[in-house]
Design a protein around this motif. Sequence first.
Motif, PDB file in Angstrom:
ATOM      1  N   ALA A 211      26.793  -5.216  21.894  1.00  0.00           N
ATOM      2  CA  ALA A 211      26.444  -5.946  23.109  1.00  0.00           C
ATOM      3  C   ALA A 211      24.973  -6.366  23.087  1.00  0.00           C
ATOM      4  N   LYS A 212      24.100  -5.469  22.666  1.00  0.00           N
ATOM      5  CA  LYS A 212      22.672  -5.782  22.618  1.00  0.00           C
ATOM      6  C   LYS A 212      22.386  -6.838  21.551  1.00  0.00           C
ATOM      7  N   MET A 213      23.087  -6.764  20.430  1.00  0.00           N
ATOM      8  CA  MET A 213      22.942  -7.779  19.396  1.00  0.00           C
ATOM      9  C   MET A 213      23.294  -9.163  19.939  1.00  0.00           C
TER      10      MET A 213
ATOM     11  N   ALA B  79      30.243 -12.151  26.124  1.00  0.00           N
ATOM     12  CA  ALA B  79      31.510 -11.664  26.686  1.00  0.00           C
ATOM     13  C   ALA B  79      32.370 -10.969  25.640  1.00  0.00           C
ATOM     14  N   ILE B  80      32.274 -11.402  24.382  1.00  0.00           N
ATOM     15  CA  ILE B  80      33.059 -10.775  23.306  1.00  0.00           C
ATOM     16  C   ILE B  80      32.509  -9.393  22.972  1.00  0.00           C
ATOM     17  N   PHE B  81      31.228  -9.318  22.636  1.00  0.00           N
ATOM     18  CA  PHE B  81      30.677  -8.068  22.110  1.00  0.00           C
ATOM     19  C   PHE B  81      30.223  -7.099  23.207  1.00  0.00           C
ATOM     20  N   ALA B  82      30.204  -7.550  24.458  1.00  0.00           N
ATOM     21  CA  ALA B  82      29.938  -6.644  25.584  1.00  0.00           C
ATOM     22  C   ALA B  82      31.218  -6.441  26.386  1.00  0.00           C
ATOM     23  N   ALA B  83      32.349  -6.482  25.708  1.00  0.00           N
ATOM     24  CA  ALA B  83      33.649  -6.363  26.373  1.00  0.00           C
ATOM     25  C   ALA B  83      33.770  -5.032  27.117  1.00  0.00           C
ATOM     26  N   PRO B  84      34.305  -5.053  28.328  1.00  0.00           N
ATOM     27  CA  PRO B  84      34.486  -3.807  29.093  1.00  0.00           C
ATOM     28  C   PRO B  84      35.394  -2.825  28.354  1.00  0.00           C
TER      29      PRO B  84
ATOM     30  N   LYS C  27      21.377  -5.295  10.875  1.00  0.00           N
ATOM     31  CA  LYS C  27      20.155  -4.501  11.064  1.00  0.00           C
ATOM     32  C   LYS C  27      19.981  -4.161  12.545  1.00  0.00           C
ATOM     33  N   LEU C  28      20.266  -5.132  13.403  1.00  0.00           N
ATOM     34  CA  LEU C  28      20.195  -4.873  14.846  1.00  0.00           C
ATOM     35  C   LEU C  28      21.171  -3.775  15.249  1.00  0.00           C
ATOM     36  N   LEU C  29      22.357  -3.786  14.652  1.00  0.00           N
ATOM     37  CA  LEU C  29      23.345  -2.744  14.978  1.00  0.00           C
ATOM     38  C   LEU C  29      22.803  -1.360  14.669  1.00  0.00           C
ATOM     39  N   ASP C  30      22.114  -1.242  13.531  1.00  0.00           N
ATOM     40  CA  ASP C  30      21.498   0.044  13.189  1.00  0.00           C
ATOM     41  C   ASP C  30      20.367   0.388  14.155  1.00  0.00           C
ATOM     42  N   TRP C  31      19.526  -0.584  14.456  1.00  0.00           N
ATOM     43  CA  TRP C  31      18.392  -0.338  15.365  1.00  0.00           C
ATOM     44  C   TRP C  31      18.860   0.084  16.743  1.00  0.00           C
ATOM     45  N   PHE C  32      19.975  -0.475  17.196  1.00  0.00           N
ATOM     46  CA  PHE C  32      20.476  -0.180  18.541  1.00  0.00           C
ATOM     47  C   PHE C  32      21.436   1.006  18.575  1.00  0.00           C
TER      48      PHE C  32
ATOM     49  N   LEU D 101      36.518  -4.782  16.714  1.00  0.00           N
ATOM     50  CA  LEU D 101      37.777  -4.610  17.443  1.00  0.00           C
ATOM     51  C   LEU D 101      38.574  -3.404  16.965  1.00  0.00           C
ATOM     52  N   THR D 102      38.513  -3.107  15.666  1.00  0.00           N
ATOM     53  CA  THR D 102      39.313  -1.994  15.140  1.00  0.00           C
ATOM     54  C   THR D 102      38.601  -0.645  15.280  1.00  0.00           C
ATOM     55  N   ASP D 103      37.302  -0.623  14.952  1.00  0.00           N
ATOM     56  CA  ASP D 103      36.591   0.658  14.881  1.00  0.00           C
ATOM     57  C   ASP D 103      35.858   1.038  16.164  1.00  0.00           C
ATOM     58  N   PHE D 104      35.668   0.077  17.086  1.00  0.00           N
ATOM     59  CA  PHE D 104      34.927   0.390  18.309  1.00  0.00           C
ATOM     60  C   PHE D 104      35.654  -0.025  19.584  1.00  0.00           C
ATOM     61  N   TYR D 105      36.577  -0.989  19.483  1.00  0.00           N
ATOM     62  CA  TYR D 105      37.311  -1.418  20.671  1.00  0.00           C
ATOM     63  C   TYR D 105      38.722  -0.854  20.696  1.00  0.00           C
TER      64      TYR D 105
END
Length: 462
Positions: free
Chosen positions: A194-196, A108-113, A181-186, A48-52
């Motif tokens: 969102a993909k995670m 819905a949380i991590f793929a927020a518009p 790890k998924l965050l790094d891969w994606f 929420l702070t660094d990406f939203y």
Amino acid sequence: MPTLPIDVPAAAPIAPALDKRTMIAWGIGTLGPVTVLTATNALLLRFLTDFYGLAAGVAATLIAVSKFYDAFADVGMGVISDRTRSKMGRRRPYLVLGAVLLAISIVAIFAAPAFASETMRLVYMAAILVFYATAYTVFNVPYMAMPGEMTRTYHERSELMRWRVYAVGLSIIIATAIGPKLLDWFGGGAQAYAKMALVFTPIVVGAGVIAYLGTARAPSAERVTTHHTIGQQITSAAGNRPFVILVVVKFITLMSLGTQSIFPFFFERILGVSNSVLGYYFLCQSAMFLIAPSLWLWVSARVGKKATFLIALAISLPVWLSWALAVHGESLALVYARGIVNGISGSGIIMMGQSMLPDTMEYDFRKTGLRREGLFAALYTTVEKLSGAVGVALVGALLAAYGYVQSRGAAVVQPASALWAIRATMAYVPTAITLAGIVALLGYRLDERTLAEMSDLTPPTS
């Protein structure tokens, strides 16, 4: 202790011990809610702070308010499940419904518009966090009420909770070891979150379905009709001293779970390491949830649940304090060693706290004749939400007060004051929380002998 006059049947005969397959299936059910809870505790504030693009104080307030809402919703859900009549039992129908709602909420949380307007982002996230809180309540309250009906003996409850702790360990691996790890891969950006979340979705739904199917033959209690209000029942429950002390301990110790949201900040800003290192730290920690429960079960059988709980709390203290001395470039072996010790400690804390809850439910039934496991589970999880809300609000307040600068993915140099707040929140806050929990737990008096002395009592009738 206050009692409520009701008409109840005679005490039911002791049910056969639960088979291992049922225990495992019920334990697997926790994969869904704990994966989502752990992912949001550890990763949401930074998302929420660094990406939203929300300020740290605003983001923490949103999370805290949703948890406060969830806490009060728990009581209503507990009463609903207590009053449910179904061929599938009072609790089981909610396992599948709650799991599906949880899966929807994490996406819905991590793929927020990515709304251009900060106000729109704020409104959207507030609504989705309330939806997530509702979904968590629909699943978790009936789920945590089930052990009070499924188990009949003091040590059987510990055995059942051992399988839940195993599942908690897997959940932590999924959310905090595999997740980063998924965050790094994606690719590490907002889309990576969102993909995670999409990867987590089938795990959440599948766990709920397994728990539903696997507990089909588990013992369950019929609804006991009562005309007393929720307020009257809560007042009566407050007279259950062991339960009150247990929830106080729960509130205090689980504040540290809320402060876990500081980990991504600490690992990046203080240790200067990647998301993958954070993932390996949590992997070390959660691996102990798969190893240590058998040890804690052995200890509990010899010294009792309270003493075991105290030991588990005490061994975490030097680990928390050691973070105050951590520096940029510190040996990763030392970082991972902290995760191992905290994992051993955490598995014991969770296992003992959870196995003591159905003990207090049985104590209540023997005193009042009421079958209100849902209400007790609701009050217990309410405290969980409130403590988490206080913990994450404290993190956000400290970061905001000491000048942490938010962004939307851009690199930002943080002031020295913000770095100090990150270090203090990582080391000193959980140390103080743990010490307070130890002091509170000293007043708990319910043990195997007390319950055995009550086993021949018939619940009061009118």
